[in-house]
Scaffold this active site. Structure first.
Site, PDB file in Angstrom:
ATOM      1  N   GLU A  52       0.914  -1.334   0.116  1.00 51.55           N
ATOM      2  CA  GLU A  52      -0.603   0.027  -0.534  1.00 51.55           C
ATOM      3  C   GLU A  52       0.450   1.346   0.250  1.00 51.55           C
ATOM      4  OE1 GLU A  52      -1.993   1.593   3.614  1.00 51.55           O
ATOM      5  OE2 GLU A  52      -1.783  -0.303   4.219  1.00 51.55           O
ATOM      6  N   ARG A  63      -2.417  10.903   7.142  1.00 53.74           N
ATOM      7  CA  ARG A  63      -2.356  11.043   5.902  1.00 53.74           C
ATOM      8  C   ARG A  63      -3.475  10.426   4.813  1.00 53.74           C
ATOM      9  NH1 ARG A  63      -0.362   4.638   6.302  1.00 53.74           N
ATOM     10  NH2 ARG A  63      -0.316   4.537   4.893  1.00 53.74           N
ATOM     11  N   ARG A  67      -4.940   5.755  -1.191  1.00 52.00           N
ATOM     12  CA  ARG A  67      -4.307   4.604  -0.727  1.00 52.00           C
ATOM     13  C   ARG A  67      -4.296   4.087  -2.587  1.00 52.00           C
ATOM     14  NH1 ARG A  67      -3.486   6.971   3.361  1.00 52.00           N
ATOM     15  NH2 ARG A  67      -3.987   5.357   5.554  1.00 52.00           N
ATOM     16  N   HIS A  82     -10.572   5.434   2.856  1.00 49.84           N
ATOM     17  CA  HIS A  82      -9.893   3.773   3.962  1.00 49.84           C
ATOM     18  C   HIS A  82     -10.245   2.465   3.628  1.00 49.84           C
ATOM     19  CE1 HIS A  82      -7.512   3.164   7.289  1.00 49.84           C
ATOM     20  NE2 HIS A  82      -6.454   3.974   7.111  1.00 49.84           N
TER      21      HIS A  82
END
Length: 93
Positions: A52, A63, A67, A82
């Site tokens: 990831e 963050r 992703r 997420h």
């Protein structure tokens, strides 16, 4: 699973994708770590199959939720929530 062209990803995801492809410097120590697919929303593969990478989220103090997940077979998935949902990334030529 929905598919998305790499050219339709947010600019930050496109930049992360370029970093991944060039083996670049990643801003977070977690980048390149194993994604365990605990939610089983991606195809089931052996442990350590997926890695990831963080996709920057403008205005986020951490963050964020975005992703890119990369499989050993070259497949790429994008999530902006997420790991709740994924899109398979198709690399535009």
């Amino acid at each position: 699973m929905k598919k998305v062209s790499s050219t339709d990803l947010p600019p930050e995801a496109q930049a992360t994708l370029q970093q991944i492809q060039s083996g670049g410097n990643f801003p977070y120590p977690q980048d390149g770590s194993v994604f365990k697919n605990l939610e089983k929303k991606l195809p089931i593969k052996p442990q350590n199959y997926y890695l990831e990478y963080t996709v920057e989220t403008p205005g986020s103090a951490n963050r964020g939720q975005r992703r890119l997940i990369v499989g050993q077979g070259g497949e790429i998935y994008y999530t902006d929530d997420h790991y709740n949902g994924f899109q398979e990334v198709i690399i535009a030529s």
